[in-house]
Design a protein around this motif. Structure first.
Motif, PDB file in Angstrom:
ATOM      1  N   TRP A   1       0.787  -1.627   0.255  1.00 39.61           N
ATOM      2  CA  TRP A   1      -0.033  -0.149   0.296  1.00 39.61           C
ATOM      3  C   TRP A   1       0.863   1.530  -0.247  1.00 39.61           C
ATOM      4  O   TRP A   1       0.719   2.400  -1.005  1.00 39.61           O
ATOM      5  CB  TRP A   1      -0.686   0.240   0.746  1.00 39.61           C
ATOM      6  CG  TRP A   1      -2.106   0.888   0.979  1.00 39.61           C
ATOM      7  CD1 TRP A   1      -2.156   2.164   0.054  1.00 39.61           C
ATOM      8  CD2 TRP A   1      -2.874   1.337   2.488  1.00 39.61           C
ATOM      9  NE1 TRP A   1      -3.073   3.101   0.788  1.00 39.61           N
ATOM     10  CE2 TRP A   1      -3.626   2.895   2.291  1.00 39.61           C
ATOM     11  CE3 TRP A   1      -3.232   0.613   3.663  1.00 39.61           C
ATOM     12  CZ2 TRP A   1      -4.759   2.961   3.007  1.00 39.61           C
ATOM     13  CZ3 TRP A   1      -4.228   0.633   4.611  1.00 39.61           C
ATOM     14  CH2 TRP A   1      -4.769   2.520   3.889  1.00 39.61           C
ATOM     15  N   ALA A   2       2.113   1.731   0.863  1.00 44.43           N
ATOM     16  CA  ALA A   2       3.050   2.130   0.857  1.00 44.43           C
ATOM     17  C   ALA A   2       4.086   2.212   0.048  1.00 44.43           C
ATOM     18  O   ALA A   2       4.259   3.215  -0.383  1.00 44.43           O
ATOM     19  CB  ALA A   2       3.836   2.260   2.180  1.00 44.43           C
ATOM     20  N   TRP A   3       4.498   1.481  -1.126  1.00 48.72           N
ATOM     21  CA  TRP A   3       5.239   1.508  -1.615  1.00 48.72           C
ATOM     22  C   TRP A   3       4.423   1.866  -3.388  1.00 48.72           C
ATOM     23  O   TRP A   3       4.706   2.350  -3.715  1.00 48.72           O
ATOM     24  CB  TRP A   3       5.866   0.480  -1.466  1.00 48.72           C
ATOM     25  CG  TRP A   3       7.067   0.098  -2.915  1.00 48.72           C
ATOM     26  CD1 TRP A   3       7.686   0.997  -3.738  1.00 48.72           C
ATOM     27  CD2 TRP A   3       8.569  -0.681  -1.924  1.00 48.72           C
ATOM     28  NE1 TRP A   3       8.727   0.716  -3.618  1.00 48.72           N
ATOM     29  CE2 TRP A   3       9.663  -0.176  -2.894  1.00 48.72           C
ATOM     30  CE3 TRP A   3       9.053  -1.657  -1.227  1.00 48.72           C
ATOM     31  CZ2 TRP A   3      11.337  -0.607  -3.410  1.00 48.72           C
ATOM     32  CZ3 TRP A   3      10.381  -1.934  -0.922  1.00 48.72           C
ATOM     33  CH2 TRP A   3      11.246  -1.396  -2.284  1.00 48.72           C
TER      34      TRP A   3
ATOM     35  N   LYS B   1       1.641   2.101  -3.451  1.00 46.05           N
ATOM     36  CA  LYS B   1       0.151   2.568  -3.803  1.00 46.05           C
ATOM     37  C   LYS B   1      -1.463   1.311  -4.030  1.00 46.05           C
ATOM     38  O   LYS B   1      -2.499   2.045  -4.876  1.00 46.05           O
ATOM     39  CB  LYS B   1      -0.192   3.630  -4.249  1.00 46.05           C
ATOM     40  CG  LYS B   1       1.387   4.652  -4.696  1.00 46.05           C
ATOM     41  CD  LYS B   1       1.575   5.433  -3.662  1.00 46.05           C
ATOM     42  CE  LYS B   1       2.779   5.999  -3.450  1.00 46.05           C
ATOM     43  NZ  LYS B   1       2.770   7.002  -1.927  1.00 46.05           N
ATOM     44  N   GLU B   2      -0.711   0.204  -3.825  1.00 48.50           N
ATOM     45  CA  GLU B   2      -2.269  -0.567  -4.111  1.00 48.50           C
ATOM     46  C   GLU B   2      -2.552  -0.702  -2.603  1.00 48.50           C
ATOM     47  O   GLU B   2      -2.747  -1.065  -1.883  1.00 48.50           O
ATOM     48  CB  GLU B   2      -1.557  -1.932  -4.167  1.00 48.50           C
ATOM     49  CG  GLU B   2      -0.705  -2.070  -4.934  1.00 48.50           C
ATOM     50  CD  GLU B   2       0.348  -3.260  -5.304  1.00 48.50           C
ATOM     51  OE1 GLU B   2      -0.260  -4.710  -4.688  1.00 48.50           O
ATOM     52  OE2 GLU B   2       0.322  -4.420  -6.948  1.00 48.50           O
ATOM     53  N   ARG B   3      -3.795   0.262  -2.887  1.00 44.34           N
ATOM     54  CA  ARG B   3      -4.688   0.659  -1.249  1.00 44.34           C
ATOM     55  C   ARG B   3      -5.264  -0.027  -0.994  1.00 44.34           C
ATOM     56  O   ARG B   3      -6.762  -1.187  -1.850  1.00 44.34           O
ATOM     57  CB  ARG B   3      -5.733   1.815  -1.441  1.00 44.34           C
ATOM     58  CG  ARG B   3      -6.172   1.885  -0.406  1.00 44.34           C
ATOM     59  CD  ARG B   3      -7.140   3.532  -0.451  1.00 44.34           C
ATOM     60  NE  ARG B   3      -7.762   4.120   0.999  1.00 44.34           N
ATOM     61  CZ  ARG B   3      -8.621   3.864   1.326  1.00 44.34           C
ATOM     62  NH1 ARG B   3      -8.973   3.100   0.577  1.00 44.34           N
ATOM     63  NH2 ARG B   3      -9.195   3.657   2.128  1.00 44.34           N
TER      64      ARG B   3
ATOM     65  N   SER C   1       8.472  -6.663  -1.708  1.00 42.96           N
ATOM     66  CA  SER C   1       7.758  -5.389  -2.567  1.00 42.96           C
ATOM     67  C   SER C   1       9.740  -5.067  -2.643  1.00 42.96           C
ATOM     68  O   SER C   1       9.108  -4.918  -3.736  1.00 42.96           O
ATOM     69  CB  SER C   1       7.511  -4.454  -1.353  1.00 42.96           C
ATOM     70  OG  SER C   1       5.818  -4.578  -1.076  1.00 42.96           O
TER      71      SER C   1
END
Length: 320
Positions: A135-137, A139-141, A195
């Motif tokens: 999510w942070a890296w 942007k896969e929320r 990741s």
């Protein structure tokens, strides 16, 4: 129909039959790999506790990764993948620190205080940390039920940490808090490493990545391990535990894991997360006489539900 057409038709029929046979046999093959991997990674907590008790956290982790590196290196050369490692050694070494060096040392530290079953249950949160890092890296929320799953999973960890369940007889609650935090730190390292591997080592042969990561972890832990090396030589039992840990639970397990991804896909490979605590609890109870409380089982169930939702393995309301 000409003879050539007949031959072609027979060949096509034979090929379809072979494909069908292979497809029918494939599920059985990947299920065997899944069970073996769960058994090996479940046993790793048992061997880490035995080794760390005499070696200490940092030396035990260092012996583990060095044995794994020595086991994987000959396989790397036999399969002709040494060139891939030479090309990507920097990324492999750094990822090895995140994926092996730091988490192995943190788990060994935790197992000086808490039981193997408790550590294995916390380890089940790795996919949730992976989702958070992605999510942070990338942007896969996560959305919907996945966000709910993240909340449920971390609530289960908080429940575990709130009581002194799964402690060694001479440990106190303060030490347990640090031990659980160490396990969570290890899980975060795994999530970052996943990741980072995706970003920097995509397409690199799995054996090259695995070997390079173990070499990198060995170099990272070498000096700290020498500094904290025990004054008294550890017993043959401790040496044997770390040797099995390095060869079977690290080197061989890496090969099985990447083969499982190839055979069954990442989603099915991820289900090994649910098997590891089961095997770890069994080994700890049978071989170490550890006591598993009803509270630990309840927290484990909460964490597993959270992992299943946060990774998308379970999708409520979706028709099959």
């Amino acid at each position: 129909m000409s003879g050539r057409e007949c031959t072609a038709g027979e060949a096509a029929t034979t090929e379809r039959a072979a494909t069908a046979t292979k497809t029918a046999a494939q599920p059985k093959g990947w299920l065997v790999d899944l069970l073996l991997l769960g058994a090996l990674w479940g046993a790793s907590f048992l061997f880490m506790r035995i080794g760390a008790a005499e070696f200490g956290a940092l030396p035990a982790a260092a012996v583990r990764v060095s044995v794994a590196a020595l086991f994987l290196l000959p396989l790397l050369f036999l399969r002709g993948q040494a060139g891939a490692l030479r090309q990507h050694w920097k990324a492999s070494f750094v990822i090895g620190i995140l994926n092996s060096g730091m988490p192995f040392a943190l788990f060994c530290f935790a197992l000086l205080t808490i039981n193997t079953s408790l550590a294995a249950v916390v380890n089940a949160t790795v996919p949730m940390f992976g989702a958070l890092v992605a999510w942070a890296w990338f942007k896969e929320r996560p959305s919907g039920w996945r966000l709910v799953g993240l909340a449920i999973g971390f609530a289960g960890v908080a429940m575990l940490a709130s009581r002194n369940a799964g402690l060694h007889a001479d440990a106190d609650g303060h030490a347990a808090t640090w031990a659980v935090l160490a396990c969570l730190g290890a899980c975060l390292c795994y999530g970052i490493a996943a990741s980072a591997t995706r970003r920097h080592l995509g397409g690199v042969p799995a054996l090259a990545t695995a070997t390079g990561s173990q070499i990198g972890a060995t170099l990272f832990l070498a000096l700290p391990a020498l500094w904290f090396w025990p004054a008294r030589m550890p017993s043959a039992r401790a040496w044997l535990a770390l040797t099995v840990l390095g060869v079977a639970c690290t080197g061989l397990a890496y090969i099985l894991f990447f083969r499982l991804i190839e055979r069954a896909g990442p989603a099915r490979a991820l289900t090994v997360t649910f098997l590891v605590p089961v095997f770890a609890v069994f080994y700890g109870t049978v071989f170490l006489g550890e006591h598993v409380t009803a509270w630990m089982l309840l927290c484990a169930a909460v964490i597993v539900c959270g992992v299943a939702l946060s990774t998308g393995l379970v999708k409520p309301g979706k028709q099959a």
